[in-house]
Scaffold this active site. Structure first.
Site, short mmCIF file in Angstrom:
data_model
loop_
_atom_site.label_atom_id
_atom_site.label_comp_id
_atom_site.label_asym_id
_atom_site.label_seq_id
_atom_site.Cartn_x
_atom_site.Cartn_y
_atom_site.Cartn_z
N GLU A 182 0.84 -1.19 0.00
CA GLU A 182 0.00 0.00 0.00
C GLU A 182 0.88 1.24 0.00
OE1 GLU A 182 -3.50 2.09 2.71
OE2 GLU A 182 -3.10 -0.05 2.90
N ARG A 183 0.62 2.15 -0.93
CA ARG A 183 1.42 3.36 -1.12
C ARG A 183 2.88 3.01 -1.39
NH1 ARG A 183 -3.19 5.48 -2.33
NH2 ARG A 183 -4.58 5.71 -0.56
N ASN A 225 -2.97 -1.49 8.07
CA ASN A 225 -4.29 -2.04 7.74
C ASN A 225 -4.13 -3.55 7.70
OD1 ASN A 225 -5.48 0.54 7.46
ND2 ASN A 225 -4.65 0.70 5.39
N LYS A 302 -3.24 0.12 14.33
CA LYS A 302 -4.11 1.17 13.80
C LYS A 302 -5.52 0.77 14.17
CE LYS A 302 -5.66 3.26 9.43
NZ LYS A 302 -5.42 3.34 7.96
N GLU A 306 -10.24 4.94 9.63
CA GLU A 306 -10.46 4.50 8.26
C GLU A 306 -11.08 3.10 8.21
OE1 GLU A 306 -7.21 6.95 5.71
OE2 GLU A 306 -6.48 5.12 6.64
N LYS A 375 1.69 11.13 13.56
CA LYS A 375 2.21 11.64 12.28
C LYS A 375 2.77 13.05 12.46
CE LYS A 375 -0.68 8.98 9.09
NZ LYS A 375 -1.54 9.02 7.89
N ASP A 380 -2.36 14.32 6.92
CA ASP A 380 -1.91 13.01 6.40
C ASP A 380 -0.71 13.18 5.48
OD1 ASP A 380 -1.75 10.35 5.77
OD2 ASP A 380 -3.50 10.30 4.49
N GLU A 402 6.03 9.77 13.57
CA GLU A 402 5.81 8.95 12.38
C GLU A 402 5.98 9.83 11.15
OE1 GLU A 402 2.44 6.18 10.10
OE2 GLU A 402 2.04 6.93 12.11
N GLU A 408 3.73 9.28 -0.88
CA GLU A 408 2.32 9.09 -1.23
C GLU A 408 1.72 10.34 -1.87
OE1 GLU A 408 -1.85 7.94 1.10
OE2 GLU A 408 0.08 7.94 2.16
N HIS A 541 -4.22 18.54 0.70
CA HIS A 541 -5.19 17.48 0.37
C HIS A 541 -5.94 17.79 -0.93
CE1 HIS A 541 -8.00 14.16 1.21
NE2 HIS A 541 -7.17 13.80 2.18
N TRP A 563 -12.85 13.40 2.94
CA TRP A 563 -11.99 12.70 2.00
C TRP A 563 -11.86 13.48 0.69
CZ3 TRP A 563 -13.65 6.80 2.32
CH2 TRP A 563 -13.27 6.29 3.57
#
Length: 720
Positions: A182-183, A225, A302, A306, A375, A380, A402, A408, A541, A563
């Site tokens: 992922e990413r 995830n 996590k 999400e 983070k 994000d 983090e 990404e 974003h 989102w």
């Protein structure tokens, strides 16, 4: 003597460009031979190596010095048991080396992972000693010594004393059990779960070497995830095989845990952290893990973010969820890294406030073996964010930084974006939590709140890895620099990102100043360029939903407002930006009062965060004297122009780097220029559709209509 000979080498040292194309697989550990007249004298004076090989870590350290100096000098360094001539290198601990024990070096303050590199005399011979309290410290010292040689540093009168500032320095792999990352923009996962544990790819050892060279001491193998199968016996045996490869290099294995695992693989009806059966299940699971992997590092979680399961599903807090796992791991010395990247299922007034709102009331309620992983910013991993308001707001709770190494939101692997300045900007930011000088670094290394009652001594930093199965590991040669910069800053957060960039360029490409200076300049300017052509002046974003590839500031669809880009920029005919002042979401109040006052004042907020904290008119007067609209267009264009300059610089450096790597970087810079122009033009076209303003004089219009940009679709962009 080794040191004296090397001084003479430095005066005229040059590094010959490779005769063949390189593929980047060797990273910064290339160890290419020094080609000078003085090299013969240098090789003659590098007379012997005295190092133990009684443990796997001692063998790794000895082999690294032999490999490194053999490659750099083009000659094998003979091993010996005693110092018989000038130019000896003695490496080890007081327990493994009688010579080091005899010297009586003061190693009390270097800790278990630190080391000392010193020029000394042994039996009348000039000697370089690499000494540590533990074997892993000697290995780290060996890499430091080789780094000095690779980067052309003086070895005369050495007196280097190093130890890590943070206890846990971890890579988080967002790798799935099916091999997808992922990413991830460097191919498939390097973990071949199907062939493990019976086949150990040699690349696993190369991975461990590269991380040990930076002092990285932990690897979370699977995606946050997570899949509960990662905690089943079959996959624990596979993780144990990797742990066996990593162990000599000081790297412990961690796993991401799915909070609902007691239901999915344990057969329970609940995962409620206060349920006695659930607590027993996790204790038994921890016992099982440590039987299979005795030095297992711990769990990353996590939860309630999400769509991931978590303690809030049962009306419990994050602290109650984290403490459930912490209690299970504590008898074994394990750590829980509990991510603070959370936001509620309900539509928030401002998603940037969610983590602070949920976690600050829990300060002091986490077990001593829990790190809350935060983070660098509250949204994000954006091209630029203010530091996360949690830093400085939880004095009784260890917070773990983090960072994202994989890009990404920064052009994937094809855009040259050196993240060292982003990391440095965050680490040096002043939280004002306990007065001026309360930097984020002091928060995460424990020095700011170490005297607060209830505060444990646990510290750490995590980086979301950019590593994949591509031959060059990271998808592009320059993305290796972000892995390198993360590791160096995790060891010492006070290092300069420019100094780190120079180290990396010298080790990865060339020591020729005609190459080093312009390439370091490119790298240091690259992050600001991407901010300008993607998200200038505090915008954030704005990327395409799902794949996060390319601009989509017009996107208002999706299952939830937060989102979508329109939620964040809030542009209309009158202005643009997210009002986080007292007249808006009041998110600025989550910072210490001096910062809250500055961020909340449209005239005092740093312009790089203007549109993060304020919704301002298009004609707002900027410090340049230009109205906001003109300044915004100027920034977009400046970002594109910076990429053009990078291309021109790189094109002029072909004589100093092998053809293969030069060609790939050139091709990627061409992609970056095209996509930077796309970001500029699509963004400007959309803003114009709202404000109806003409372009400033001299600015070129977008190449296409807004409708054209809105029609583009990328369902198979990498990392999706």
């Amino acid at each position: 003597m080794l040191a004296a000979a090397f001084l003479s080498v430095l005066a005229v040292m040059s590094w010959m460009p490779a005769a063949h194309a390189e593929d980047g697989h060797e990273l910064w550990l290339r160890y290419r031979q020094i080609e000078t007249v003085q090299a013969n004298a240098y090789r003659a004076d590098a007379s012997q190596l005295i190092a133990g090989q009684g443990t796997p870590t001692q063998v790794a350290a000895r082999d690294e010095l032999l490999r490194g100096l053999g490659g750099l000098l083009g000659a094998t360094l003979p091993a010996s048991d005693s110092v018989t001539r000038d130019g000896a290198i003695v490496m080890g601990t007081a327990a493994s080396s009688p010579l080091i024990a005899r010297l009586g070096l003061d190693l009390d303050d270097v800790g278990a992972e630190g080391y000392l590199i010193r020029s000394v005399a042994i039996d009348g011979h000039r000697t370089t000693v690499i000494a540590a309290r533990e074997d892993i410290g000697a290995l780290y010292g060996a890499f430091h010594f080789l780094r000095l040689v690779q980067t052309g540093q003086s070895l005369a009168k050495l007196d280097v004393r190093e130890s890590p500032r943070l206890k846990l320095r971890v890579l988080n792999h967002w790798d799935n059990l099916d091999g997808h990352v992922e990413r991830g923009y460097a191919g498939a996962s390097i973990w071949d779960w199907h062939k493990l544990p019976d086949y150990l790819d040699p690349r696993y050892t190369e991975y461990a070497r590269a991380n040990a060279s930076l002092g990285i001491n932990g690897s979370v193998l699977n995606n946050v995830n997570s899949n509960a199968l990662s905690l089943t016996p079959m996959y624990l045996q596979k993780a144990a095989a990797l742990a066996g490869v990593f162990r000599p290099y000081g790297i412990r294995v961690f796993l991401s845990a799915r909070f609902s695992a007691p239901i999915e693989i344990g057969g329970l009806k609940t995962a409620d952290p206060l349920d006695p059966e659930v607590r027993r299940w996790w204790r038994a699971k921890a016992d099982e893990i440590y039987r299979i992997i005795p030095d297992f590092g711990g769990l990353l979680v996590k939860a309630n973010s999400e769509g991931q399961p978590g303690p809030q599903d049962y009306g419990r807090t994050h602290a109650e969820g984290a403490n459930l796992l912490a209690d299970a791991l504590a008898p074994h010395g394990g750590t829980v890294m509990w991510r603070a990247f959370v936001y509620s299922d309900e539509e928030p007034d401002d998603r940037a406030k969610q983590a602070y709102t949920e976690f600050v009331p829990l300060d002091g309620k986490f077990r001593d073996n829990v790190l809350v992983q935060v983070k660098n910013g509250a949204i994000d991993f954006q091209p630029r964010e203010p530091f996360h308001p949690l830093f400085g707001a939880m004095p009784k709770t260890p917070l773990m930084m983090e960072f994202q190494i994989t890009k990404e939101y920064l052009g994937f692997a094809t855009h040259l974006v050196y993240l060292g300045p982003l990391y440095e900007e965050t680490l040096r930011a002043d939280t004002y939590a306990r007065g001026k000088g309360s930097t984020v670094t002091k928060v995460i290394d424990g020095s700011l709140d170490g005297d607060v009652p209830g505060r444990s001594g646990l510290t750490g930093m995590a980086g979301v890895a950019n590593i994949g199965a591509d031959r060059n590991w990271s998808g592009s040669h320059f993305d290796q620099a972000n892995w390198y910069a993360y590791g160096r800053l995790a060891w010492n957060p006070d290092l300069s990102s420019r100094a780190i960039a120079e180290e990396w360029v010298r080790m990865t490409f060339s020591n020729d100043e005609r190459f080093v200076a312009p390439v370091v300049g490119m790298m240091m300017d690259s992050r600001e360029a991407v901010v300008d052509y993607m998200t200038p002046l505090g915008l954030h974003h704005l990327m395409g939903r799902g794949h996060h590839y390319g601009p989509m500031p017009w996107d208002a669809g999706g299952p939830r407002a937060d989102w979508t880009p329109v939620y964040y920029h809030r542009a209309d005919k009158n202005g643009i930006g997210f009002d986080r002042s007292a007249t808006g979401s009041n998110a600025d109040a989550q910072y210490a009062p001096p910062l809250a006052e500055q961020f909340g004042d449209v005239e005092r907020v740093p312009e790089q965060f203007l549109l993060w904290f304020h919704h301002v008119p298009w004609d707002h007067r900027m410090r340049s004297g230009r109205p906001l609209w003109d300044e915004l267009v100027h920034r977009y264009t400046h970002g594109v122009d910076e990429v053009k300059k990078m291309r021109a610089t790189w094109d002029g450096l072909s004589a100093y780097v092998d053809a293969g790597r030069h060609a790939q970087v050139s091709a990627f810079l061409a992609i970056q220029q095209d996509e930077a122009q796309w970001w500029r033009d699509a963004s400007i076209a959309y803003w114009q559709s709202l404000n109806g303003l003409p372009l400033p004089q001299g600015q070129a219009p977008p190449a296409h209509t807004l409708g054209y940009y809105q029609s583009l679709s990328f369902p198979h962009a990498p990392g999706n």
